[in-house]
Design a protein around this motif. Structure first.
Motif, PDB file in Angstrom:
ATOM      1  N   ILE A  38      -7.485 -14.999  -8.826  1.00 55.12           N
ATOM      2  CA  ILE A  38      -7.301 -13.588  -8.513  1.00 55.12           C
ATOM      3  C   ILE A  38      -8.203 -12.765  -9.433  1.00 55.12           C
ATOM      4  O   ILE A  38      -8.211 -12.951 -10.654  1.00 55.12           O
ATOM      5  N   VAL A  39      -8.954 -11.855  -8.842  1.00 51.00           N
ATOM      6  CA  VAL A  39      -9.901 -11.016  -9.587  1.00 51.00           C
ATOM      7  C   VAL A  39      -9.526  -9.556  -9.384  1.00 51.00           C
ATOM      8  O   VAL A  39      -9.301  -9.126  -8.242  1.00 51.00           O
ATOM      9  N   THR A  40      -9.448  -8.781 -10.460  1.00 54.92           N
ATOM     10  CA  THR A  40      -9.345  -7.326 -10.327  1.00 54.92           C
ATOM     11  C   THR A  40     -10.745  -6.748 -10.507  1.00 54.92           C
ATOM     12  O   THR A  40     -11.493  -7.183 -11.380  1.00 54.92           O
ATOM     13  N   ALA A  41     -11.084  -5.768  -9.671  1.00 48.56           N
ATOM     14  CA  ALA A  41     -12.434  -5.199  -9.716  1.00 48.56           C
ATOM     15  C   ALA A  41     -12.385  -3.737  -9.326  1.00 48.56           C
ATOM     16  O   ALA A  41     -11.479  -3.297  -8.606  1.00 48.56           O
ATOM     17  N   GLY A  42     -13.373  -2.986  -9.792  1.00 51.87           N
ATOM     18  CA  GLY A  42     -13.471  -1.594  -9.397  1.00 51.87           C
ATOM     19  C   GLY A  42     -14.645  -0.919 -10.072  1.00 51.87           C
ATOM     20  O   GLY A  42     -15.178  -1.410 -11.073  1.00 51.87           O
ATOM     21  N   ASP A  43     -15.040   0.217  -9.508  1.00 57.43           N
ATOM     22  CA  ASP A  43     -16.114   1.006 -10.088  1.00 57.43           C
ATOM     23  C   ASP A  43     -15.549   2.325 -10.602  1.00 57.43           C
ATOM     24  O   ASP A  43     -14.654   2.903  -9.997  1.00 57.43           O
ATOM     25  N   SER A  44     -16.062   2.798 -11.733  1.00 57.64           N
ATOM     26  CA  SER A  44     -15.690   4.089 -12.304  1.00 57.64           C
ATOM     27  C   SER A  44     -14.183   4.154 -12.563  1.00 57.64           C
ATOM     28  O   SER A  44     -13.643   3.301 -13.265  1.00 57.64           O
ATOM     29  N   SER A  45     -13.478   5.117 -11.964  1.00 56.44           N
ATOM     30  CA  SER A  45     -12.027   5.152 -12.160  1.00 56.44           C
ATOM     31  C   SER A  45     -11.369   3.894 -11.605  1.00 56.44           C
ATOM     32  O   SER A  45     -10.329   3.449 -12.117  1.00 56.44           O
ATOM     33  N   GLY A  46     -11.956   3.306 -10.572  1.00 56.44           N
ATOM     34  CA  GLY A  46     -11.440   2.034 -10.071  1.00 56.44           C
ATOM     35  C   GLY A  46     -11.581   0.923 -11.088  1.00 56.44           C
ATOM     36  O   GLY A  46     -10.741   0.017 -11.158  1.00 56.44           O
ATOM     37  N   GLY A  47     -12.645   0.975 -11.894  1.00 55.55           N
ATOM     38  CA  GLY A  47     -12.769   0.021 -12.994  1.00 55.55           C
ATOM     39  C   GLY A  47     -11.689   0.233 -14.027  1.00 55.55           C
ATOM     40  O   GLY A  47     -11.164  -0.727 -14.607  1.00 55.55           O
ATOM     41  N   GLY A  48     -11.335   1.507 -14.273  1.00 55.88           N
ATOM     42  CA  GLY A  48     -10.222   1.786 -15.169  1.00 55.88           C
ATOM     43  C   GLY A  48      -8.916   1.217 -14.636  1.00 55.88           C
ATOM     44  O   GLY A  48      -8.107   0.670 -15.399  1.00 55.88           O
ATOM     45  N   LEU A  49      -8.701   1.316 -13.313  1.00 57.53           N
ATOM     46  CA  LEU A  49      -7.498   0.737 -12.720  1.00 57.53           C
ATOM     47  C   LEU A  49      -7.510  -0.787 -12.811  1.00 57.53           C
ATOM     48  O   LEU A  49      -6.464  -1.403 -13.059  1.00 57.53           O
ATOM     49  N   ALA A  50      -8.671  -1.399 -12.598  1.00 55.87           N
ATOM     50  CA  ALA A  50      -8.763  -2.857 -12.705  1.00 55.87           C
ATOM     51  C   ALA A  50      -8.397  -3.318 -14.108  1.00 55.87           C
ATOM     52  O   ALA A  50      -7.722  -4.339 -14.288  1.00 55.87           O
ATOM     53  N   ALA A  51      -8.831  -2.557 -15.123  1.00 54.27           N
ATOM     54  CA  ALA A  51      -8.469  -2.891 -16.503  1.00 54.27           C
ATOM     55  C   ALA A  51      -6.993  -2.616 -16.761  1.00 54.27           C
ATOM     56  O   ALA A  51      -6.302  -3.399 -17.428  1.00 54.27           O
ATOM     57  N   ALA A  52      -6.482  -1.499 -16.233  1.00 56.28           N
ATOM     58  CA  ALA A  52      -5.087  -1.126 -16.474  1.00 56.28           C
ATOM     59  C   ALA A  52      -4.113  -2.143 -15.874  1.00 56.28           C
ATOM     60  O   ALA A  52      -3.118  -2.521 -16.510  1.00 56.28           O
ATOM     61  N   VAL A  53      -4.385  -2.608 -14.646  1.00 55.64           N
ATOM     62  CA  VAL A  53      -3.459  -3.567 -14.049  1.00 55.64           C
ATOM     63  C   VAL A  53      -3.578  -4.936 -14.701  1.00 55.64           C
ATOM     64  O   VAL A  53      -2.609  -5.712 -14.692  1.00 55.64           O
ATOM     65  N   SER A  54      -4.722  -5.226 -15.305  1.00 57.08           N
ATOM     66  CA  SER A  54      -4.831  -6.459 -16.083  1.00 57.08           C
ATOM     67  C   SER A  54      -3.917  -6.390 -17.303  1.00 57.08           C
ATOM     68  O   SER A  54      -3.266  -7.376 -17.672  1.00 57.08           O
ATOM     69  N   LEU A  55      -3.858  -5.221 -17.943  1.00 62.92           N
ATOM     70  CA  LEU A  55      -2.920  -5.023 -19.050  1.00 62.92           C
ATOM     71  C   LEU A  55      -1.473  -5.168 -18.567  1.00 62.92           C
ATOM     72  O   LEU A  55      -0.648  -5.830 -19.211  1.00 62.92           O
ATOM     73  N   ARG A  56      -1.159  -4.535 -17.442  1.00 62.78           N
ATOM     74  CA  ARG A  56       0.212  -4.619 -16.913  1.00 62.78           C
ATOM     75  C   ARG A  56       0.581  -6.053 -16.570  1.00 62.78           C
ATOM     76  O   ARG A  56       1.697  -6.500 -16.864  1.00 62.78           O
ATOM     77  N   ALA A  57      -0.327  -6.764 -15.934  1.00 62.72           N
ATOM     78  CA  ALA A  57      -0.030  -8.139 -15.554  1.00 62.72           C
ATOM     79  C   ALA A  57       0.224  -9.003 -16.786  1.00 62.72           C
ATOM     80  O   ALA A  57       1.118  -9.861 -16.785  1.00 62.72           O
ATOM     81  N   ARG A  58      -0.555  -8.787 -17.832  1.00 66.48           N
ATOM     82  CA  ARG A  58      -0.318  -9.535 -19.074  1.00 66.48           C
ATOM     83  C   ARG A  58       1.052  -9.219 -19.660  1.00 66.48           C
ATOM     84  O   ARG A  58       1.786 -10.112 -20.099  1.00 66.48           O
ATOM     85  N   ASP A  59       1.393  -7.931 -19.674  1.00 68.52           N
ATOM     86  CA  ASP A  59       2.595  -7.485 -20.368  1.00 68.52           C
ATOM     87  C   ASP A  59       3.867  -7.633 -19.536  1.00 68.52           C
ATOM     88  O   ASP A  59       4.970  -7.624 -20.088  1.00 68.52           O
ATOM     89  N   GLU A  60       3.728  -7.735 -18.212  1.00 65.26           N
ATOM     90  CA  GLU A  60       4.898  -7.752 -17.335  1.00 65.26           C
ATOM     91  C   GLU A  60       5.096  -9.099 -16.651  1.00 65.26           C
ATOM     92  O   GLU A  60       5.805  -9.195 -15.647  1.00 65.26           O
ATOM     93  N   GLY A  61       4.447 -10.116 -17.161  1.00 68.11           N
ATOM     94  CA  GLY A  61       4.704 -11.464 -16.664  1.00 68.11           C
ATOM     95  C   GLY A  61       3.975 -11.842 -15.402  1.00 68.11           C
ATOM     96  O   GLY A  61       4.426 -12.710 -14.658  1.00 68.11           O
TER      97      GLY A  61
END
Length: 335
Positions: free
Chosen positions: A163-186
């Protein structure tokens, strides 16, 4: 039209930047309303470019966060003749637009290109936009779509370990943010993240914000307006899901491909995030285009740097496979 005194832009890109600057709304100046900005962009002439061919494109909705509406998504399935191998990576793609503008149609060509070049299934997500839906609505939608895509990946012909998260600009920010959530929320488990000139910090205080404040299409004034729409009066810009660069700990995050452009106000936050991921022991591939501007990926037919950057992103996606190639470890990249 205000240009920098010392123009660092590739001469091939300058006519594009000038045309985009004329066409793009004067956000925060003549145009203060997000709905008006969307109307201006929607009225722009449709592109005559032939979009990259894929095997199939399907529009549907997926479950949203609790109490929220369903989320529109667009699925891109690669051409089976060109990419017969299954299972394949599943990319959950988030479009840019400052959390306020754009959608599935504006980023159709980019999503198609990633699917066509990588052989991955791409799930493009139409998250809720600000100011009607402020932070953290976009992050909540992005995470809900990620959870759906991870669960449905086998049915889509995807590898649940890729599974890959990807995005450009604000979408890149979302891709990074959900990676943090996935790490922290199991979970779900993310094998890699592809961040294309990402928007990662509400502080807006880097050197590149000053160097590239005007003259290169996306301006510092645009970004201030976008952040106001997204965060509202009460702020919360320091929250790691709004500003992933401010997350206190980046250990345990997926490996990353990070693209930056030299003539972009967001340049330094992308470079800083890549450096912090490396310091946290993650493998990072960086691609830096010193004479390009924010948004240049949309013009591969005119800009060789866009072709190379898309190829790099596609290679990062294609090499993802259950963590077999991209798991852990520190690493450098070519820029």
């Amino acid at each position: 039209m205000r240009r920098p005194v010392l123009d660092r832009l590739d001469p091939r890109a300058r006519p594009l930047v000038d045309a985009l600057t004329r066409a793009f709304p004067d956000l925060g100046g003549a145009v203060t309303d997000a709905a008006e900005a969307r109307r201006i962009l929607a009225a722009a002439p449709a592109s005559r470019k032939v979009p990259p061919a894929v095997g199939a494109v399907v529009d549907r909705t997926v479950p949203g966060p609790p109490g929220a509406p369903e989320i529109p998504v667009r699925l891109y399935v690669p051409d089976q003749d060109r990419h017969p191998a299954e299972p394949r990576p599943t990319v959950v793609f988030f479009h840019g637009g400052g959390y306020t503008l754009c959608g599935l149609d504006s980023h159709d060509a980019t999503a198609r290109a990633l699917a066509a070049r990588s052989g991955a299934v791409v799930v493009s997500v139409a998250y809720r936009l600000a100011p009607e839906h402020r932070f953290p609505a976009a992050v909540d939608d992005a995470y809900a779509a990620l959870c759906w895509a991870a669960e449905e990946s086998p049915a889509l012909g995807g590898d649940p370990g890729a599974i890959v998260t990807a995005g450009d600009s604000s979408g890149g920010g979302l891709a990074a943010a959900v990676s943090l959530r996935a790490r922290d929320e199991g979970g779900p488990a993310i094998a890699s993240q592809v961040l294309l000139y990402p928007l990662l910090d509400a502080a807006q205080d880097t050197r590149s914000y000053r160097e590239n404040a005007h003259g290169y299409f996306l301006t510092a004034a645009h970004l201030r307006w976008f952040w106001r729409q997204y965060l509202g009066a009460d702020g919360r810009g320091a929250h790691p899901h709004a500003s992933p660069l401010r997350a206190p700990d980046l250990r345990g995050l997926p490996p990353a491909y990070v693209l930056t452009a030299g003539c972009d106000p967001l340049r330094d936050e992308g470079l800083a995030y890549a450096a912090r991921l490396r310091a946290a022991g993650r493998r990072v591939t960086t691609a830096h285009c010193p004479r390009m501007f924010h948004g240049f990926l949309g013009f591969p037919e005119l800009l060789p740097d866009a072709v190379r950057a898309l190829a790099g992103a596609a290679e990062a996606i294609e090499s993802t496979g259950g963590g077999r190639k991209n798991s852990g470890g520190s690493g450098g990249g070519a820029g």
